[in-house]
Write a protein that holds these residues in place. Structure first.
Motif, mmCIF file in Angstrom:
data_model
loop_
_atom_site.group_PDB
_atom_site.id
_atom_site.type_symbol
_atom_site.label_atom_id
_atom_site.label_comp_id
_atom_site.label_asym_id
_atom_site.label_seq_id
_atom_site.Cartn_x
_atom_site.Cartn_y
_atom_site.Cartn_z
ATOM 1 N N VAL A 29 -4.306 0.834 11.924
ATOM 2 C CA VAL A 29 -5.353 1.853 11.942
ATOM 3 C C VAL A 29 -5.929 2.081 10.545
ATOM 4 C CG1 VAL A 29 -5.802 4.295 12.367
ATOM 5 C CG2 VAL A 29 -4.408 2.981 13.987
ATOM 6 N N TYR A 30 -5.077 2.149 9.515
ATOM 7 C CA TYR A 30 -5.544 2.474 8.169
ATOM 8 C C TYR A 30 -6.367 1.351 7.524
ATOM 9 C CZ TYR A 30 -3.171 6.973 7.470
ATOM 10 O OH TYR A 30 -2.802 8.305 7.532
ATOM 11 N N LEU A 31 -6.435 0.196 8.157
ATOM 12 C CA LEU A 31 -7.277 -0.883 7.621
ATOM 13 C C LEU A 31 -8.764 -0.619 7.842
ATOM 14 C CD1 LEU A 31 -5.201 -4.062 8.571
ATOM 15 C CD2 LEU A 31 -5.387 -2.922 6.344
ATOM 16 N N THR A 32 -9.087 0.512 8.424
ATOM 17 C CA THR A 32 -10.486 0.904 8.613
ATOM 18 C C THR A 32 -10.949 1.893 7.539
ATOM 19 O OG1 THR A 32 -9.925 2.773 10.067
ATOM 20 C CG2 THR A 32 -10.254 0.615 11.117
ATOM 21 N N LEU A 33 -10.082 2.251 6.604
ATOM 22 C CA LEU A 33 -10.408 3.312 5.642
ATOM 23 C C LEU A 33 -11.533 2.938 4.694
ATOM 24 C CD1 LEU A 33 -6.828 4.649 4.812
ATOM 25 C CD2 LEU A 33 -8.676 5.903 5.957
ATOM 26 N N ALA A 34 -11.565 1.686 4.234
ATOM 27 C CA ALA A 34 -12.643 1.281 3.326
ATOM 28 C C ALA A 34 -14.000 1.414 4.002
ATOM 29 C CB ALA A 34 -12.418 -0.150 2.846
ATOM 30 N N ASP A 35 -14.092 0.994 5.245
ATOM 31 C CA ASP A 35 -15.339 1.138 5.986
ATOM 32 C C ASP A 35 -15.657 2.607 6.227
ATOM 33 O OD1 ASP A 35 -15.872 -1.553 6.109
ATOM 34 O OD2 ASP A 35 -14.944 -1.837 8.078
ATOM 35 N N GLY A 51 2.626 -2.535 6.660
ATOM 36 C CA GLY A 51 3.080 -3.297 7.800
ATOM 37 C C GLY A 51 4.584 -3.258 7.928
ATOM 38 N N HIS A 52 5.083 -2.568 8.948
ATOM 39 C CA HIS A 52 6.533 -2.469 9.172
ATOM 40 C C HIS A 52 7.249 -1.938 7.930
ATOM 41 C CE1 HIS A 52 9.575 -4.442 12.130
ATOM 42 N NE2 HIS A 52 9.741 -3.161 12.000
ATOM 43 N N GLY A 53 6.572 -1.047 7.211
ATOM 44 C CA GLY A 53 7.167 -0.463 6.018
ATOM 45 C C GLY A 53 6.984 -1.292 4.774
ATOM 46 N N GLU A 54 6.168 -2.347 4.833
ATOM 47 C CA GLU A 54 6.031 -3.257 3.701
ATOM 48 C C GLU A 54 4.629 -3.160 3.099
ATOM 49 O OE1 GLU A 54 6.790 -6.940 5.585
ATOM 50 O OE2 GLU A 54 8.793 -6.353 6.262
ATOM 51 N N SER A 55 4.549 -3.179 1.774
ATOM 52 C CA SER A 55 3.275 -3.188 1.068
ATOM 53 C C SER A 55 3.167 -4.487 0.276
ATOM 54 C CB SER A 55 3.166 -1.986 0.121
ATOM 55 O OG SER A 55 3.101 -0.779 0.857
ATOM 56 N N PRO A 56 2.025 -5.170 0.324
ATOM 57 C CA PRO A 56 1.867 -6.460 -0.352
ATOM 58 C C PRO A 56 1.669 -6.290 -1.855
ATOM 59 C CG PRO A 56 -0.188 -5.834 0.665
ATOM 60 C CD PRO A 56 0.814 -4.783 1.068
ATOM 61 N N PRO A 57 1.790 -7.371 -2.621
ATOM 62 C CA PRO A 57 1.598 -7.287 -4.072
ATOM 63 C C PRO A 57 0.131 -7.193 -4.450
ATOM 64 C CG PRO A 57 2.007 -9.552 -3.439
ATOM 65 C CD PRO A 57 2.176 -8.732 -2.188
ATOM 66 N N ASN A 65 0.369 9.807 4.256
ATOM 67 C CA ASN A 65 0.030 8.793 3.251
ATOM 68 C C ASN A 65 0.179 7.363 3.739
ATOM 69 O OD1 ASN A 65 1.547 11.236 1.686
ATOM 70 N ND2 ASN A 65 -0.222 10.523 0.528
ATOM 71 N N ILE A 66 1.214 7.079 4.526
ATOM 72 C CA ILE A 66 1.494 5.700 4.908
ATOM 73 C C ILE A 66 1.552 5.555 6.416
ATOM 74 C CG2 ILE A 66 3.059 3.738 4.645
ATOM 75 C CD1 ILE A 66 4.206 4.980 2.198
ATOM 76 N N GLU A 67 0.849 4.543 6.922
ATOM 77 C CA GLU A 67 0.979 4.131 8.311
ATOM 78 C C GLU A 67 2.009 3.008 8.389
ATOM 79 O OE1 GLU A 67 -1.610 1.928 11.858
ATOM 80 O OE2 GLU A 67 -2.341 1.965 9.799
ATOM 81 N N VAL A 68 2.923 3.081 9.331
ATOM 82 C CA VAL A 68 3.863 1.991 9.581
ATOM 83 C C VAL A 68 3.546 1.416 10.946
ATOM 84 C CG1 VAL A 68 6.277 1.339 9.891
ATOM 85 C CG2 VAL A 68 5.659 3.007 8.144
ATOM 86 N N GLU A 69 3.195 0.156 10.970
ATOM 87 C CA GLU A 69 2.796 -0.500 12.224
ATOM 88 C C GLU A 69 3.367 -1.911 12.245
ATOM 89 O OE1 GLU A 69 1.919 -1.330 15.645
ATOM 90 O OE2 GLU A 69 1.135 0.638 15.044
ATOM 91 N N ARG A 70 3.979 -2.291 13.348
ATOM 92 C CA ARG A 70 4.664 -3.576 13.445
ATOM 93 C C ARG A 70 3.705 -4.758 13.503
ATOM 94 N NH1 ARG A 70 10.163 -2.931 14.748
ATOM 95 N NH2 ARG A 70 10.713 -0.777 15.211
ATOM 96 N N ASP A 71 2.533 -4.585 14.091
ATOM 97 C CA ASP A 71 1.604 -5.709 14.171
ATOM 98 C C ASP A 71 0.523 -5.582 13.103
ATOM 99 O OD1 ASP A 71 -0.574 -4.079 15.144
ATOM 100 O OD2 ASP A 71 0.352 -4.134 17.121
ATOM 101 N N SER A 72 -0.347 -6.567 13.041
ATOM 102 C CA SER A 72 -1.361 -6.612 11.980
ATOM 103 C C SER A 72 -2.585 -5.755 12.284
ATOM 104 C CB SER A 72 -1.796 -8.065 11.747
ATOM 105 O OG SER A 72 -2.331 -8.614 12.946
ATOM 106 N N ASP A 73 -2.690 -5.240 13.489
ATOM 107 C CA ASP A 73 -3.842 -4.444 13.896
ATOM 108 C C ASP A 73 -3.597 -2.983 13.535
ATOM 109 O OD1 ASP A 73 -6.281 -3.785 15.036
ATOM 110 O OD2 ASP A 73 -5.410 -3.486 17.031
ATOM 111 N N GLN A 124 -2.343 -0.960 0.911
ATOM 112 C CA GLN A 124 -1.099 -0.303 0.538
ATOM 113 C C GLN A 124 -0.776 0.846 1.488
ATOM 114 O OE1 GLN A 124 0.999 -1.149 -2.318
ATOM 115 N NE2 GLN A 124 -0.265 -2.998 -2.138
ATOM 116 N N LEU A 125 -1.799 1.588 1.894
ATOM 117 C CA LEU A 125 -1.598 2.715 2.805
ATOM 118 C C LEU A 125 -1.307 2.244 4.223
ATOM 119 C CD1 LEU A 125 -4.471 5.114 1.620
ATOM 120 C CD2 LEU A 125 -2.070 5.114 0.912
ATOM 121 N N ALA A 126 -1.858 1.096 4.590
ATOM 122 C CA ALA A 126 -1.643 0.522 5.925
ATOM 123 C C ALA A 126 -0.418 -0.380 5.877
ATOM 124 C CB ALA A 126 -2.877 -0.263 6.369
#
Length: 388
Positions: A283-289, A53-59, A273-281, A49-51
């Motif tokens: 930065v915030y997808l590293t937070l759990a680790d 993608g292009h301003g979008e959060s998944p369900p 709070n929110i990262e907006v990034e156009r591609d799937s790579d 949710q924090l990462a």
């Protein structure tokens, strides 16, 4: 941590009323509902949710959380749709009419919400300009004419920009005692103002006043700016969203950080709070680790999710549509109405500015006998009209 989670689940279970979980209970306060819902989310779900993608959060389907778009421009009507178009902010600023700015923001948010209702009904809510969280108003100060986005601002005077920005926010939010019609996002807190690439690229610009970097620290990683000043001194309790690609640019362009995890931890701790990034790579997808490695606490990460859920709740995203008066707005009845078109015409007339060339003050030749006016419309952009 597991003991803490057990306690949270036990307390939540104690407040279940007739099969309705606390975050679904409309009789509870916002804070209690937010705490309950965030407490039920896994760390990995929060991370995604924090990462954004292009301003979008998944369900998150098992919690009844639908997907959501955080990126909608609500400044002058969205020309990407069949909606009422209003003058650019620079024209509205030239009107010096606060009531007009309010009415334009009100009309725009009505149409934005109407389109959002349409997209939700047709299961098409994910894309830019389909949500009800606005990247508006633009409260940059037009400090330099060489900046290519000055037309998006209310002008060059900080007080004037601040007053009209405040009025625009009020118009977007609406007057309902419980729900927001749309949520406002004041941009850009510490980014723009130009010029874009002169004398240096904006990614390398480092002034000592509030801008893209402050005293060598990039904006999205600057705790003094995002937390100490904004939240501490100004009592801001909303969410902070990075501009598209800005967090990753601290690695790839600024070379301020070496790794994605290092950048993610620093920016989240700073208050972004929110990262907006156009591609799937992202930065915030590293937070759990990062939590597992002890670089940031899980409690802190969860707390950064709360402003997002709080905003969506106040927009009515977790309540029955029948409770929300704005759910009745429709593109058939509330878009391009006669009233909205009349406001647009009024705004166009009030935005005209006549300059008097007294004592040849303006930088034009005395024998000039024609003026070229560039009209930017949705059908014929930059159409030139000559006036003798």
């Amino acid at each position: 941590m597991s003991a803490v989670l057990v306690i949270v689940v036990s307390v939540a279970a104690a407040h279940v009323v007739h099969g309705v979980l606390p975050y679904q209970n409309t009789h509870l306060g916002w804070s209690a509902r937010v705490d309950d819902l965030v407490g039920r989310m896994t760390l990995e779900e929060i991370q995604v949710q924090l990462a954004s993608g292009h301003g979008e959060s998944p369900p998150i389907k098992h919690l009844g959380i639908d997907n959501y778009s955080w990126w909608t421009n609500c400044g002058r009507g969205d020309v990407a749709r069949n909606a009422t178009g209003f003058p650019q902010f620079i024209g509205l600023g030239a009107s010096f009419d606060a009531d007009l700015v309010y009415r334009i923001a009100e009309a725009t948010s009505i149409e934005v919400r109407a389109y959002h209702n349409y997209f939700v009904a047709h299961h098409e809510r994910i894309n830019i300009h389909r949500g009800i969280s606005c990247f508006s108003p633009n409260v940059d100060v037009f400090r330099d004419p060489r900046w290519g986005r000055g037309q998006e601002t209310f002008g060059e005077d900080p007080f004037h920009v601040g007053e009209l920005g405040y009025i625009h926010v009020k118009g977007l939010h609406g007057k309902d005692h419980r729900y927001l019609r749309t949520s406002a996002g004041c941009k850009h807190y510490i980014l723009s103002g130009g010029p874009e690439d002169w004398p240096v690229n904006r990614h390398e610009y480092d002034p000592t006043y509030i801008h893209h970097s402050v005293n060598g620290v990039p904006a999205c990683a600057n705790k003094e700016i995002l937390t100490d000043i904004l939240r501490g001194e100004w009592n801001f309790d909303g969410y902070i969203i990075a501009d598209s690609g800005e967090i990753k640019s601290m690695i790839t362009k600024r070379h301020y950080f070496h790794t994605k995890m290092e950048a993610a931890v620093a920016c989240l701790k700073a208050g972004c709070n929110i990262e907006v990034e156009r591609d799937s790579d992202r930065v915030y997808l590293t937070l759990a680790d990062a939590v597992k490695q002890g670089k940031i606490s899980e409690t802190f990460v969860r707390d950064q999710m709360k402003p997002l859920i709080n905003t969506r709740m106040k927009l009515g995203d977790f309540d029955p549509p029948s409770m929300n008066p704005y759910s009745k707005l429709s593109i058939n009845n509330d878009v391009l109405t006669k009233d909205h078109i009349a406001i647009a015409l009024e705004a166009a007339m009030k935005s005209f500015v006549l300059l008097k060339n007294q004592n040849n003050y303006l930088p034009i030749r005395n024998k000039l006998n024609k003026i070229a006016l560039s009209l930017c419309t949705t059908k014929k952009p930059n159409h030139m009209v000559w006036f003798p």
